[in-house]
Write an enzyme that holds these catalytic residues in place. Structure first.
Site, PDB file in Angstrom:
ATOM      1  NE  ARG A  83      -2.726   0.324  -1.345  1.00  0.00           N
ATOM      2  CZ  ARG A  83      -2.404   1.212  -2.352  1.00  0.00           C
ATOM      3  NH1 ARG A  83      -1.744   0.735  -3.507  1.00  0.00           N
ATOM      4  NH2 ARG A  83      -3.198   2.218  -2.435  1.00  0.00           N
ATOM      5  NE  ARG A 152       1.669  -0.858  -6.787  1.00  0.00           N
ATOM      6  CZ  ARG A 152       1.230   0.328  -6.815  1.00  0.00           C
ATOM      7  NH1 ARG A 152      -0.079   0.436  -6.363  1.00  0.00           N
ATOM      8  NH2 ARG A 152       1.719   1.596  -7.288  1.00  0.00           N
ATOM      9  CE  LYS A 214      -0.413   2.730  -9.841  1.00  0.00           C
ATOM     10  NZ  LYS A 214      -1.368   3.526  -9.445  1.00  0.00           N
ATOM     11  CE  LYS A 216      -2.935  -1.180  -9.646  1.00  0.00           C
ATOM     12  NZ  LYS A 216      -3.982  -0.167  -9.319  1.00  0.00           N
ATOM     13  CB  CYS A 431     -10.878   6.523  -4.376  1.00  0.00           C
ATOM     14  SG  CYS A 431     -11.021   8.218  -4.648  1.00  0.00           S
ATOM     15  CB  CYS A 437      -5.624  10.587  -1.829  1.00  0.00           C
ATOM     16  SG  CYS A 437      -4.986  10.552  -3.520  1.00  0.00           S
ATOM     17  CB  CYS A 476      -7.896  12.827  -8.792  1.00  0.00           C
ATOM     18  SG  CYS A 476      -7.238  11.362  -8.780  1.00  0.00           S
ATOM     19  CB  CYS A 480      -8.467   4.502  -6.705  1.00  0.00           C
ATOM     20  SG  CYS A 480      -6.680   5.319  -6.846  1.00  0.00           S
TER      21      CYS A 480
HETATM   22 FE1  SRM Z   1      -4.785   4.005  -6.490  1.00  0.00          FE
HETATM   23  C1  SRM Z   1      -2.695   6.381  -6.744  1.00  0.00           C
HETATM   24  C2  SRM Z   1      -5.605   4.624  -3.265  1.00  0.00           C
HETATM   25  C3  SRM Z   1      -6.796   1.001  -6.226  1.00  0.00           C
HETATM   26  C4  SRM Z   1      -5.118   3.690  -9.711  1.00  0.00           C
HETATM   27  N1  SRM Z   1      -4.226   5.231  -5.068  1.00  0.00           N
HETATM   28  C5  SRM Z   1      -3.121   5.784  -5.447  1.00  0.00           C
HETATM   29  C6  SRM Z   1      -2.735   6.856  -4.055  1.00  0.00           C
HETATM   30  C7  SRM Z   1      -1.531   5.739  -3.600  1.00  0.00           C
HETATM   31  C8  SRM Z   1      -2.241   8.276  -4.186  1.00  0.00           C
HETATM   32  C9  SRM Z   1      -0.922   8.604  -4.288  1.00  0.00           C
HETATM   33  O1  SRM Z   1      -0.188   8.053  -5.309  1.00  0.00           O
HETATM   34  O2  SRM Z   1      -0.291   9.311  -3.678  1.00  0.00           O
HETATM   35  C10 SRM Z   1      -3.886   6.631  -3.315  1.00  0.00           C
HETATM   36  C11 SRM Z   1      -3.715   6.577  -1.652  1.00  0.00           C
HETATM   37  C12 SRM Z   1      -4.915   7.239  -1.071  1.00  0.00           C
HETATM   38  C13 SRM Z   1      -5.003   7.003   0.408  1.00  0.00           C
HETATM   39  O3  SRM Z   1      -4.964   7.974   1.196  1.00  0.00           O
HETATM   40  O4  SRM Z   1      -5.038   5.711   0.889  1.00  0.00           O
HETATM   41  C14 SRM Z   1      -4.636   5.464  -3.936  1.00  0.00           C
HETATM   42  N2  SRM Z   1      -5.868   2.913  -5.105  1.00  0.00           N
HETATM   43  C15 SRM Z   1      -6.262   3.523  -3.891  1.00  0.00           C
HETATM   44  C16 SRM Z   1      -7.149   2.754  -3.096  1.00  0.00           C
HETATM   45  C17 SRM Z   1      -6.964   2.449  -1.448  1.00  0.00           C
HETATM   46  C18 SRM Z   1      -8.489   3.148  -3.327  1.00  0.00           C
HETATM   47  C19 SRM Z   1      -9.732   2.511  -2.334  1.00  0.00           C
HETATM   48  O5  SRM Z   1     -10.483   3.312  -1.888  1.00  0.00           O
HETATM   49  O6  SRM Z   1      -9.677   1.342  -2.078  1.00  0.00           O
HETATM   50  C20 SRM Z   1      -6.975   1.292  -3.706  1.00  0.00           C
HETATM   51  C21 SRM Z   1      -5.838   0.483  -3.203  1.00  0.00           C
HETATM   52  C22 SRM Z   1      -5.581  -0.791  -3.966  1.00  0.00           C
HETATM   53  C23 SRM Z   1      -4.698  -1.727  -3.189  1.00  0.00           C
HETATM   54  O7  SRM Z   1      -5.280  -2.172  -2.253  1.00  0.00           O
HETATM   55  O8  SRM Z   1      -3.586  -2.098  -3.991  1.00  0.00           O
HETATM   56  C24 SRM Z   1      -6.652   1.966  -5.243  1.00  0.00           C
HETATM   57  N3  SRM Z   1      -5.769   2.759  -7.885  1.00  0.00           N
HETATM   58  C25 SRM Z   1      -6.716   1.477  -7.569  1.00  0.00           C
HETATM   59  C26 SRM Z   1      -7.146   1.167  -8.513  1.00  0.00           C
HETATM   60  C27 SRM Z   1      -8.078   0.079  -8.796  1.00  0.00           C
HETATM   61  C28 SRM Z   1      -7.484  -1.318  -9.103  1.00  0.00           C
HETATM   62  O9  SRM Z   1      -6.319  -1.607  -9.226  1.00  0.00           O
HETATM   63  O10 SRM Z   1      -8.407  -2.326  -9.220  1.00  0.00           O
HETATM   64  C29 SRM Z   1      -6.862   1.863  -9.753  1.00  0.00           C
HETATM   65  C30 SRM Z   1      -7.335   1.546 -11.289  1.00  0.00           C
HETATM   66  C31 SRM Z   1      -6.580   0.673 -11.968  1.00  0.00           C
HETATM   67  C32 SRM Z   1      -5.154   0.858 -12.614  1.00  0.00           C
HETATM   68  O11 SRM Z   1      -4.124   0.964 -12.016  1.00  0.00           O
HETATM   69  O12 SRM Z   1      -5.256   1.525 -13.932  1.00  0.00           O
HETATM   70  C33 SRM Z   1      -5.782   2.798  -9.244  1.00  0.00           C
HETATM   71  N4  SRM Z   1      -4.074   4.659  -8.196  1.00  0.00           N
HETATM   72  C34 SRM Z   1      -4.452   4.692  -9.413  1.00  0.00           C
HETATM   73  C35 SRM Z   1      -3.387   5.799 -10.067  1.00  0.00           C
HETATM   74  C36 SRM Z   1      -3.306   5.794 -11.558  1.00  0.00           C
HETATM   75  C37 SRM Z   1      -2.516   4.915 -12.230  1.00  0.00           C
HETATM   76  C38 SRM Z   1      -2.165   5.009 -13.710  1.00  0.00           C
HETATM   77  O13 SRM Z   1      -2.169   4.313 -14.457  1.00  0.00           O
HETATM   78  O14 SRM Z   1      -2.145   6.283 -14.022  1.00  0.00           O
HETATM   79  C39 SRM Z   1      -2.724   6.494  -9.096  1.00  0.00           C
HETATM   80  C40 SRM Z   1      -1.814   7.439  -9.500  1.00  0.00           C
HETATM   81  C41 SRM Z   1      -0.451   6.885  -9.737  1.00  0.00           C
HETATM   82  O15 SRM Z   1      -0.099   5.697  -9.506  1.00  0.00           O
HETATM   83  O16 SRM Z   1       0.400   7.803 -10.180  1.00  0.00           O
HETATM   84  C42 SRM Z   1      -3.098   5.966  -7.835  1.00  0.00           C
HETATM   85 FE1  SF4 Z   2      -6.713   9.591  -4.594  1.00  0.00          FE
HETATM   86 FE2  SF4 Z   2      -7.392   9.933  -7.171  1.00  0.00          FE
HETATM   87 FE3  SF4 Z   2      -6.863   7.472  -6.235  1.00  0.00          FE
HETATM   88 FE4  SF4 Z   2      -8.973   8.758  -5.002  1.00  0.00          FE
HETATM   89  S1  SF4 Z   2      -8.646   8.210  -7.386  1.00  0.00           S
HETATM   90  S2  SF4 Z   2      -7.461   7.667  -3.936  1.00  0.00           S
HETATM   91  S3  SF4 Z   2      -8.324  10.869  -5.157  1.00  0.00           S
HETATM   92  S4  SF4 Z   2      -5.370   8.919  -6.430  1.00  0.00           S
END
Ligand code: SRM
Ligand code: SF4
Length: 569
Positions: A83, A152, A214, A216, A431, A437, A476, A480
């Site tokens: 990323r 981030r 993390k 943001k 997402c 993922c 899930c 995201c």
């Molecule tokens: Fe996310 C984890 C993809 C934005 C909340 N996110 C992940 C992981 C890395 C899975 C993992 O930990 O193994 C995913 C990788 C999937 C893949 O194969 O690419 C993933 N997140 C993404 C992306 C690529 C979704 C997308 O379709 O665009 C976004 C990349 C953002 C970036 O460029 O930095 C992405 N993730 C977000 C957002 C939206 C935002 O930030 O505006 C959120 C919700 C906001 C927040 O953080 O509260 C988000 N991602 C999570 C979470 C839940 C965090 C939590 O507070 O519990 C996880 C799981 C974790 O961190 O344990 C997670």
């Molecule tokens: Fe993976 Fe869940 Fe984030 Fe979708 S919402 S990219 S399934 S961690």
């Protein structure tokens, strides 16, 4: 003991395992270099994959192939997701061209624009990682802190009508990102193989334990709330007075992630706490981040996000701590108005006199024919590029005389329709989910075209096809695609089954409510149909779907549930 915090001292042994890993990692070095050179496995041995996240690199495996490989006694098909860090989503045309070439050389499934306006490459093999990272470096880009327990990628609204302002704000986003990235020499040692001198103060802001989780930061430019400012740990809302940026309203404690299995985890809307002058915003973000660094939960990782710190210690406590650390009190919040959180489509002549438009990219995925079409286009294109937090690609800074040429070129390449796709497409984001993922429980990106089609048919049946409704789809509950800020959201529970949330606002300032659990596609249609019918017949002029559901009190949970069985993904 804690090395850099003001918390009551805790022996490190009491903390979460990840804290111990960070503490002994020599500022994110671990054994990553050796692991990359180990030819026996496609993975990185031990816990180093956790440290690699801080470098913007995720170890994954192709989940479509898991069963087959297990039956053949092969290790999982390990591969990596990389990323990038692109504050504000701003890229030059040459950088785009370079990223296109890198994606062809190293990645599977092309280029993926994310919901935080950056780019991900999927499917990188371990032996190619360093070459890719060096290629990214040669383009003047990096991947540091794109993942991990750190600040981030900093996002910035991509409002095409306010381009001069966007430049100002995205520069602040960049300044914030540069200020808050880890400063460890580990990154250039591991990826560029350049030795660095390790000093005692290698991480002046983070210390040895980095953050509990993390963090943001995002800058929104009204009237568009494309970044979903209330979902950020620190959200800034640009205040424009007499055409000029005076500063930002400050929001704290937003977040989406939750676990269905834990009732003490939840999405949270950020609280609006005050106003700050523009040039002070990066330093304020740092101050807030250090409060989270020092008071965030380092024992229970599921409760370690800043939103839980705020709820545990209280907003009054936080405001006092902030004033003490920042050295001044914030001003009173100033008036602003959001109108939507989808991207503004079509051509817009902005405050700088130049033209800007957005190319709709389904799911942010640029692969196959689309990648080739865009390559063809960018060979000719002379303007600049912005990525959006709705996973789209913006063409920016186009002069009057260039506009018609660009329009014809887009037409020749069959890209023109993407400037104004059907209303609904621009308001549905999903997402990544399967197959990469590791946390996905259901499909998202790959299911999205079918969901869009189904929803458009439903809307047409009830005569509301021209009214945009925001839908978010995730594999899930982690959120995201910021589902809990959509008017409708589906979050994955098991293959083919989702929780249904309803009633978020069209511009992202109200959380959606859980309406039904574990529903399949058919039940989705059955539940949505009568609500759309009501909406069609009884809505007020210009009333959005989410607002209508709330006003009419239609959000009582249906508690629909089917037997989950055992997920087999
Ligand atoms: Fe996310 C984890 C993809 C934005 C909340 N996110 C992940 C992981 C890395 C899975 C993992 O930990 O193994 C995913 C990788 C999937 C893949 O194969 O690419 C993933 N997140 C993404 C992306 C690529 C979704 C997308 O379709 O665009 C976004 C990349 C953002 C970036 O460029 O930095 C992405 N993730 C977000 C957002 C939206 C935002 O930030 O505006 C959120 C919700 C906001 C927040 O953080 O509260 C988000 N991602 C999570 C979470 C839940 C965090 C939590 O507070 O519990 C996880 C799981 C974790 O961190 O344990 C997670
Ligand atoms: Fe993976 Fe869940 Fe984030 Fe979708 S919402 S990219 S399934 S961690």
């Amino acid at each position: 003991m804690y090395l850099n915090t003001k918390l009551p001292s805790q022996p490190i042994d009491n903390l979460h395992e990840n804290e111990k890993l960070k503490a002994t990692s020599r500022h994110l070095r671990g054994n990553i270099s050796n692991g990359l050179d180990n030819p026996i496995t496609g993975a990185v041995p031990g816990d180093d994959h956790l440290l690699m996240k801080f470098h913007g690199v995720y170890q994954q495996d192709d989940r479509d192939l898991r069963n087959e490989r297990r039956q053949r006694y092969l290790e999982k098909l390990y591969q990596f997701m990389v990323r990038l860090r692109i504050p504000g989503g701003v890229l030059t045309k040459d950088q785009w061209h370079g990223l296109d070439i890198l994606s062809r050389r190293f990645a599977e499934r092309g280029i993926r624009i994310t919901t935080r306006q950056t780019i991900q490459f999927h499917g990188i093999r371990k032996r190619k990682l360093r070459a890719l990272m060096q290629g990214i470096h040669n383009l003047g880009l990096d991947t540091i802190a794109a993942c991990g327990d750190d600040n981030r990628g900093v996002v910035c609204g991509a409002n095409p009508c306010l381009s001069a302002l966007n430049k100002q704000v995205s520069e602040l986003a960049k300044e914030t990102s540069n200020r808050l990235i880890p400063k460890t020499g580990a990154y250039s040692e591991i990826w560029y193989q350049k030795p660095t001198v390790k000093t005692d103060n290698e991480e002046p802001i983070y210390g040895d334990l980095y953050l509990p989780r993390k963090f943001k930061v995002g800058y929104a430019i009204p009237p568009i709330n494309d970044i979903d400012v209330y979902g950020q740990d620190v959200g800034y809302i640009a205040i424009i007075e007499n055409g000029a940026l005076t500063g930002f309203n400050v929001c704290v404690g937003g977040g989406m992630g939750q676990l269905d299995a834990r009732t003490d985890s939840y999405p949270r809307l950020a609280d609006l706490i005050g106003f700050i002058e523009a040039d002070k915003a990066p330093r304020l973000a740092e101050t807030i981040m250090t409060i989270q660094r020092d008071f965030g939960d380092r024992i229970d990782r599921h409760r370690a996000r800043f939103k839980y710190t705020l709820d545990r210690l209280g907003l009054d406590w936080f405001n006092n701590e902030l004033t003490a650390r920042f050295g001044e009190t914030l001003g009173l919040p100033r008036p602003f108005k959001f109108e939507q959180n989808g991207d503004k489509l079509g051509w817009h002549q902005a405050d700088d006199g130049l033209w800007h438009t957005t190319i709709y990219i389904e799911n942010g995925r640029i692969d196959g024919a689309l990648r080739d079409q865009l390559s063809g286009f960018f060979q000719f294109y002379g303007g600049r590029i912005r990525l959006t937090t709705n996973q789209n690609l913006q063409l920016t800074h186009i002069a009057d005389y260039e506009k018609s040429q660009i329009q014809s070129r887009l037409d020749d390449l069959d890209l023109l329709w993407r400037l104004t796709p059907h209303h609904q497409a621009n308001h549905l984001i999903s997402c990544v989910a399967l197959p990469t993922c590791g946390l996905a429980m259901a499909e998202a990106e790959r299911y999205m075209p079918r969901l869009l089609d189904l929803f458009e048919r439903l809307k047409a049946r009830h005569g509301v096809n021209d009214i945009p409704i925001t839908i978010r789809l995730t594999g899930c509950p982690n959120g995201c695609a910021r589902p809990y800020l959509g008017e409708i959201a589906l979050t994955g529970r098991a293959p083919g089954l989702y929780n249904l949330y309803l009633g978020g606002s069209f511009h992202g300032d109200r959380l959606a409510t859980l309406y039904a659990s574990n529903i399949d596609e058919e039940t989705f249609s059955i539940l949505l149909s009568p609500l759309l019918e009501h909406y069609s017949n009884e809505r007020l002029t210009n009333e959005h779907f989410g607002d209508f559901l709330v006003r009419q009190n239609l959000l009582d949970s249906q508690c629909t549930s089917v037997n989950l069985g055992t997920p087999n993904v």
